[in-house]
Scaffold this active site. Sequence first.
Site, mmCIF file in Angstrom:
data_model
loop_
_atom_site.group_PDB
_atom_site.id
_atom_site.type_symbol
_atom_site.label_atom_id
_atom_site.label_comp_id
_atom_site.label_asym_id
_atom_site.label_seq_id
_atom_site.Cartn_x
_atom_site.Cartn_y
_atom_site.Cartn_z
ATOM 1 C CB THR A 367 25.923 9.726 5.164
ATOM 2 O OG1 THR A 367 24.555 9.779 4.766
ATOM 3 C CG2 THR A 367 26.305 11.040 5.801
ATOM 4 C CG HIS A 419 35.331 18.808 20.722
ATOM 5 N ND1 HIS A 419 36.694 18.692 20.558
ATOM 6 C CD2 HIS A 419 35.085 20.147 20.797
ATOM 7 C CE1 HIS A 419 37.240 19.884 20.537
ATOM 8 N NE2 HIS A 419 36.280 20.789 20.686
#
Length: 448
Positions: A367, A419
């Site tokens: 993006t 994560h």
Amino acid sequence: MSVEIKVPQLGESVVEATIGRWLKQEGDHVSPGDSLVELETDKVNVEVPSSADGTLQSIVKPEGETVTVGDVIALVAEGQAPAQSDGQPGDTPEGREGAAPEPPAPPSPVGAGSAVPAPPAGAPREAPSPSQPGDGDGVRATPLARRIAAEHGLDLGRVEGSGPGGRVRREDVAAYLEQQVERQERAPSQPAAPPAPAPSPQPAAAPAADVETAGGRREERVRMSRRRRTIAQRLVEAQHTAAMLTTFNEADMTAIMDVRKRRRDAFKERHGVGLGFMSFFTRAVVGALKAFPRLNAEIQGDDMLLKYYYDIGIAVGTDEGLVVPVVRDADRLTFAEIEREIATLADRARERELSLTDLRGGTFTITNGGIYGSLMSTPILNAPQVGILGMHKIQERPIALAGEVVIRPMMYLALSYDHRIVDGSEAVRFLVLIKELLEDPETLLLEG
């Protein structure tokens, strides 16, 4: 006999939609293939065509209502011609059979190709015919161009298209309308009969809004589109379901800017497309994903699904919100092919011509907030992907290089990652590799 018009299959995992706008009204004549209604889905807008020849007998589902696949939304009465008003030639035997064609109307005094003058206020409007916008007139035009033309009562046959194969686009309609306004302003004023100001067109697609006042201060309540609601829902879900972290770095864009400066004109002349930054970033991302495959994965239950193909989503801002079309097999494409594919997808996104296939199945997303001036941001994951790279504005800044302070064009890079399966050290090394590839673009030919 009435034919039921139902909500068609909208694509994998898309089971419901919202009635966005009826393109036909009850009593209108429709032919097979004519667009009746525009449905808003989570990802794209879909036009539903008529499957019968006749008259739109009944609109079952109004605008704004939520529908599911298979719901009946309208009824078409087969074989019924549009009703004629009293006193029209069609009411007489001569008007119905064997009547000689009417002579052509005299040309407009302002010249061929000009807009038809607006009727006086209060005058009855002529019923739309199959040659008008959106009625299967044979004119190739984007849905947005047809919508704007319909709002202004414009015959698309008068507009010269600039799209592929002469396709009429939004810009063509806007330019044509602007030309007509300028022509009318230059033309000498003539008395009208009866004199009345031309009514200002009102966009039929604009949703009704409740305007509230509190202590003399104005407030407006506007219903969110289905796409906007879906974007909001998925962004919140990404925040709640993923252990999302963001790591930052910066890249010296000097080398890429030098390559673009030296090769830009020859590249465009040879390939017909500009050499932008996105092809460099796409190739750098592919090279880093090959080195760190868990950034190109997704979580399914207790398993990690590692993907060894590289379908890169490119976020594109539109009037209705952010969409992420996918560049398939980016690792197999040349710089020119990447630039051409991104340009095509971005253009189709802004013209609302993307299909569900264009938006499905990306493995990683890029993006670029820099085009809006963003200096730094934390992009949100595009679930079920586990990584997204944020690009930002290129800004000249002083940096220390070889013991000296120099001014270089720098860009902050942001990598958001899940994560749960991507360790912090892995994410940092992934972003460092992207930085190295960008600062030495020759290596993109090897690593990318």
